[in-house]
Write an enzyme that holds these catalytic residues in place. Structure first.
Site, short mmCIF file in Angstrom:
data_model
loop_
_atom_site.label_atom_id
_atom_site.label_comp_id
_atom_site.label_asym_id
_atom_site.label_seq_id
_atom_site.Cartn_x
_atom_site.Cartn_y
_atom_site.Cartn_z
N LYS A 43 3.20 -13.62 6.48
CA LYS A 43 3.46 -14.67 5.50
C LYS A 43 4.96 -14.86 5.35
O LYS A 43 5.50 -14.95 4.24
CB LYS A 43 2.83 -14.32 4.15
CG LYS A 43 1.35 -14.66 4.06
CD LYS A 43 1.07 -16.15 4.14
CE LYS A 43 1.54 -16.91 2.93
NZ LYS A 43 1.22 -18.37 3.00
N TYR A 94 0.80 -1.22 0.00
CA TYR A 94 0.00 0.00 0.00
C TYR A 94 0.84 1.27 0.00
O TYR A 94 0.28 2.37 -0.01
CB TYR A 94 -0.95 0.00 1.20
CG TYR A 94 -2.15 -0.90 1.05
CD1 TYR A 94 -2.05 -2.10 0.36
CD2 TYR A 94 -3.37 -0.57 1.62
CE1 TYR A 94 -3.14 -2.94 0.23
CE2 TYR A 94 -4.47 -1.41 1.50
CZ TYR A 94 -4.35 -2.60 0.80
OH TYR A 94 -5.42 -3.44 0.67
N ASP A 146 -5.82 -5.55 5.96
CA ASP A 146 -7.02 -5.19 5.20
C ASP A 146 -7.95 -6.39 5.10
O ASP A 146 -9.15 -6.29 5.37
CB ASP A 146 -6.59 -4.71 3.81
CG ASP A 146 -7.66 -3.87 3.13
OD1 ASP A 146 -8.76 -3.74 3.69
OD2 ASP A 146 -7.38 -3.32 2.05
N ASP A 200 -2.60 -17.29 6.44
CA ASP A 200 -3.69 -18.16 5.99
C ASP A 200 -4.18 -19.06 7.12
O ASP A 200 -5.38 -19.29 7.26
CB ASP A 200 -3.27 -18.98 4.76
CG ASP A 200 -1.89 -19.60 4.89
OD1 ASP A 200 -1.17 -19.29 5.84
OD2 ASP A 200 -1.53 -20.41 4.02
#
Length: 421
Positions: free
Chosen positions: A220, A150, A310, A286
């Site tokens: 991640k 972002y 987000d 995840d």
């Protein structure tokens, strides 16, 4: 003489009894939900503090109203007001289509360096939810607000910038993994140690001050080892360096199991057998999204990067009834600057219908009052919102999902909350 909120030398906000607070009504349904919300804020403050405190509201322009009146989506005067008065609140804003500003919300966060996107996710009894036990969801998300994808460093395929960057990657850095270079756009993921640490520091401080059991670093890092993986590593290092007397890292927690005699089946994070210390742990993004459905009670504070945050914010909001009832804030804990906002969109087809749920903005105002230290008024509004929903006196979004509910307009829902203060 006008009264301003300032950041004191002790790094604590100094809030006068009659502070000036800028507000942006917002686009689409913004004016409807603002009118209902501000009446709730004023009534609660007057009741909680017997008229001794009052907010002096200052209207500033942004979005469509600003563009129509000034030719600018975000006039300089608005940004100056936000900087001058430190705290502001806003409704939803349209993102201009085409060139120029990509997002007014991102612009505010970047220009004011509002590095924490704070999103508390809590269930209100009676709210329709797809979850079997939504009351188990009680988390506060600390989403890094200024870096990651972002940051906006991206180049469209075919442009000179994309071509030059591809040339550097392929020739100078010998990158062989770009499969289709002739049609590849490029985005750069930016994650700094300073940016990660200030976000994680704020999350840990929040957990300690509010006596919450854990901070989970969601990442991640199994794939992106030098960005998301570094975020996780910097978080653990920070916890051990700056908060060693107040936290357990996950490895320390595991090592003390035998000493404490805690069985694996008793690993609920809310047990009080760790001497009041906050547990610092991490989760692959995840897997976290899976565990947030299967065992949400095991998570309290979430600290994560921009893109993950987000997704996570909206996914968790859906578990407790949707973003229509999810509040949000963007905060710089070092300067004190903060913008509180409705987290949903502008819903232009419902503009001026007096029909939409103002709860997101109202509860964002609750966060603002808490941030100001006006907790009596904040608690009063929270309880009144809960009672109004339990009474099944709701706007159309909840009415369509409830049996035996009474349908209220936006303005009527606000008035009902005021009755229940």
């Amino acid at each position: 003489m006008e009264e301003k909120i300032i950041m004191g030398a002790n790094n604590l906000l100094q809030v006068p009894n009659h502070p000036v607070i800028p507000f942006i009504e917002g686009d689409g349904i913004g004016p409807d939900i603002w009118k209902a919300s501000v009446k709730v804020f004023d009534a609660a403050i007057a009741k909680a503090f017997n008229g001794k405190r009052k907010i002096e509201w200052l209207k500033v322009l942004a979005g469509e109203e600003a563009f129509n009146k000034t030719g600018e989506w975000m006039p300089p005067e608005t940004m100056e007001a936000f900087k001058k008065y430190l705290i502001a609140i806003k409704g939803p804003l349209t993102t201009p289509v085409g060139g120029g500003i990509r997002s007014l919300n991102v612009m505010l966060r970047q220009d004011l360096d509002l590095y924490v996107c704070l999103r508390p996710i809590k269930y209100f009894e009676g709210v329709p939810s797809p979850m079997w036990q939504p009351e188990k969801v009680n988390m506060v998300i600390f989403r890094e607000n200024t870096e990651d994808i972002y940051a906006g460093i991206e180049y469209m395929t075919g442009t000179a910038e994309a071509t030059q960057l591809l040339h550097i990657l392929q020739n100078d850095f010998k990158v062989k993994k770009i499969r289709f270079p002739d049609t590849t756009s490029i985005g750069i993921k930016v994650v700094s140690k300073e940016g990660s640490e200030r976000l994680i520091r704020a999350a840990i401080k929040y957990a300690i001050e509010n006596k919450l059991p854990s901070v989970t670093l969601v990442h991640k890092g199994n794939i992106m080892k030098f960005t998301e993986g570094a975020f996780k590593n910097w978080g653990y290092e920070l916890a051990e360096r700056e908060f060693k007397n107040s936290v357990y890292t996950w490895n320390q927690w595991e090592a003390t199991k035998k000493e404490r005699g805690v069985a694996v089946a008793d690993e609920d994070m809310r047990i009080a057998s760790i001497g009041g210390k906050v547990i610092i742990k991490d989760s692959i993004a995840d897997n976290f999204l899976q565990q947030a459905l299967l065992a949400p009670q095991d998570y309290s504070i979430i600290a994560t990067l921009n893109l993950n945050g987000d997704y996570i914010s909206d996914a968790l909001a859906a578990q407790v009834g949707g973003i229509g009832i999810a509040p949000g804030a963007n905060i710089n804990y070092m300067t004190g600057s903060a913008v509180f906002e409705a987290t949903h969109g502008t819903a232009p087809k419902f503009a001026n219908t007096d029909s939409m749920n103002p709860s997101s903005l109202i509860l964002s105002g609750v966060m603002m009052l808490e941030y100001m230290g006006w907790r009596d008024a904040a608690e009063m509004i929270t309880n009144a919102v809960g009672k109004t929903i339990r009474n099944k006196t709701v706007t159309v979004d909840f009415f369509n999902l409830m049996k035996g509910a009474t349908l209220l307009k936006t303005s009527e829902f606000g008035e009902e909350i005021i009755k229940n203060l």
